[in-house]
Scaffold this active site. Structure first.
Site, PDB file in Angstrom:
ATOM      1  N   ILE A   1      41.327  32.395  38.899  1.00 42.14           N
ATOM      2  CA  ILE A   1      42.741  32.501  39.288  1.00 42.14           C
ATOM      3  C   ILE A   1      42.951  31.906  40.683  1.00 42.14           C
ATOM      4  CG2 ILE A   1      42.629  34.805  40.359  1.00 42.14           C
ATOM      5  CD1 ILE A   1      45.295  35.360  38.669  1.00 42.14           C
TER       6      ILE A   1
ATOM      7  N   ASP B   1      44.757  31.785  34.929  1.00 42.45           N
ATOM      8  CA  ASP B   1      44.953  33.232  34.856  1.00 42.45           C
ATOM      9  C   ASP B   1      44.371  33.656  33.503  1.00 42.45           C
ATOM     10  OD1 ASP B   1      45.828  35.803  34.393  1.00 42.45           O
ATOM     11  OD2 ASP B   1      47.886  35.456  35.059  1.00 42.45           O
TER      12      ASP B   1
ATOM     13  N   TYR C   1      37.375  51.279  33.879  1.00 45.03           N
ATOM     14  CA  TYR C   1      36.479  50.163  33.566  1.00 45.03           C
ATOM     15  C   TYR C   1      35.672  50.463  32.305  1.00 45.03           C
ATOM     16  CZ  TYR C   1      32.769  46.663  34.395  1.00 45.03           C
ATOM     17  OH  TYR C   1      31.873  45.624  34.286  1.00 45.03           O
TER      18      TYR C   1
END
Length: 315
Positions: free
Chosen positions: A36, A53, A143
């Protein structure tokens, strides 16, 4: 036909070194790095680079078509400690990017996908010692939740659509070349830098917190090895357990003292201690070893020697 590889998240801790290794293997022009943000000088000068992205399927597909990409390594992710601070952003990045790439593979624009999972997919109820390939997985972090969900999406796309997607559950990854990116095992990278620069280190985990770890060289080799293995050898399409060594902050400090006798360490556990306590201590990776021949090279002693030798010349 030669393979053309796209790496999403090439500027991350693993992505930087993975890009270098793949460019040696496949040729610089056949490995497209992307992130990105713009990469460093070495990455930009050694082969193609695109700003992508990873949550934009349209942009990924545009680059896939431009370079006639055959394989995608999806390394973009928000790691454990950072994702706990920004849970919805962490979930969005980790899930949207994976589903975008799986869809591109389902539509037959690419032939093969690599997506990393993590030991964070295990949780407080998983067995801590010799954590099996298949076991209870009830993660307590964003996560970890995203990794368990991702593993099942990978398996679903393989079973339902025949997508050739491959995955490894990484332990903590240690490197002297690239700085860590917001993970709970980052102390094991920072400790070497601080030992050489300051002679002292403040650890955010308690001294006897045992976690599975791996030297970056082994992690890169495993990643490429699973992607190069024949498809019929990949029996697990969620994600493979992967292991090399397990140690505590106290044990790594003692190893460093062999080279820096005056090195001191203090322990000041923070929110990352709870994350670490929910993870395995020793992982059983026998399936990876049996199915596609995984073998690690480095243990704590050989890794410490290699890191300190290299860091002394770097610093």
């Amino acid at each position: 036909m030669n393979d053309t590889v796209l790496i999403l998240g090439a500027c991350g801790q693993i992505g930087i070194e993975l890009t270098q290794k793949l460019r040696i293997l496949y040729g610089s022009n056949n490995v497209i790095a992307s992130d990105i943000r713009e990469g460093g000088e070495e990455m930009l000068s050694s082969g193609p680079f695109e700003i992508i992205d990873a949550t934009s399927k349209e942009r990924i597909l545009e680059v896939v078509k431009k370079y006639e990409v055959t394989q995608v390594y999806l390394m973009a992710a928000m790691l454990s400690a950072t994702a706990e601070k920004y849970p919805l952003k962490g979930w969005d990045l980790n899930m949207t990017s994976l589903l975008a790439v799986l869809e591109i593979a389902r539509e037959k624009h690419i032939k093969k996908v690599y997506w990393p999972s993590s030991m964070a997919s295990f949780g407080p109820t998983s067995p801590k010692i010799n954590t099996p390939q298949q076991t209870i997985m009830e993660p307590s972090t964003v996560y970890g939740i995203s990794k368990v969900a991702g593993e099942h999406w990978c398996n679903y796309y393989h079973e339902k659509y025949g997508v050739d997607v491959r995955s490894i559950r990484y332990p903590g990854i240690i490197s002297w070349k690239t700085l860590p990116g917001g993970g709970t095992t980052d102390y094991a990278v920072d400790i070497y830098f601080d030992a050489l620069k300051k002679g002292t280190f403040e650890c955010f985990l308690s001294e006897n917190t045992r976690l599975p770890m791996m030297y970056m060289d082994d992690a890169i080799n495993a990643t490429i090895q699973i992607m190069q293995a024949d498809a019929d050898k990949i029996k697990t399409r969620t994600s493979y357990n992967l292991a090399a060594m397990s140690f505590t902050p106290k044990e790594i400090a003692n190893e460093i003292k062999k080279y820096i006798p005056d090195f001191t360490i203090a322990y000041n556990p923070d929110f990352r201690q709870d994350i670490a306590d929910s993870w395995p201590q020793i992982i059983d990776d026998s399936h990876a070893r049996q199915d596609w021949g995984w073998q690690h090279e480095f243990d704590l002693t050989s890794m410490t020697k290699d890191i300190i030798t290299n860091l002394k010349s770097k610093l």
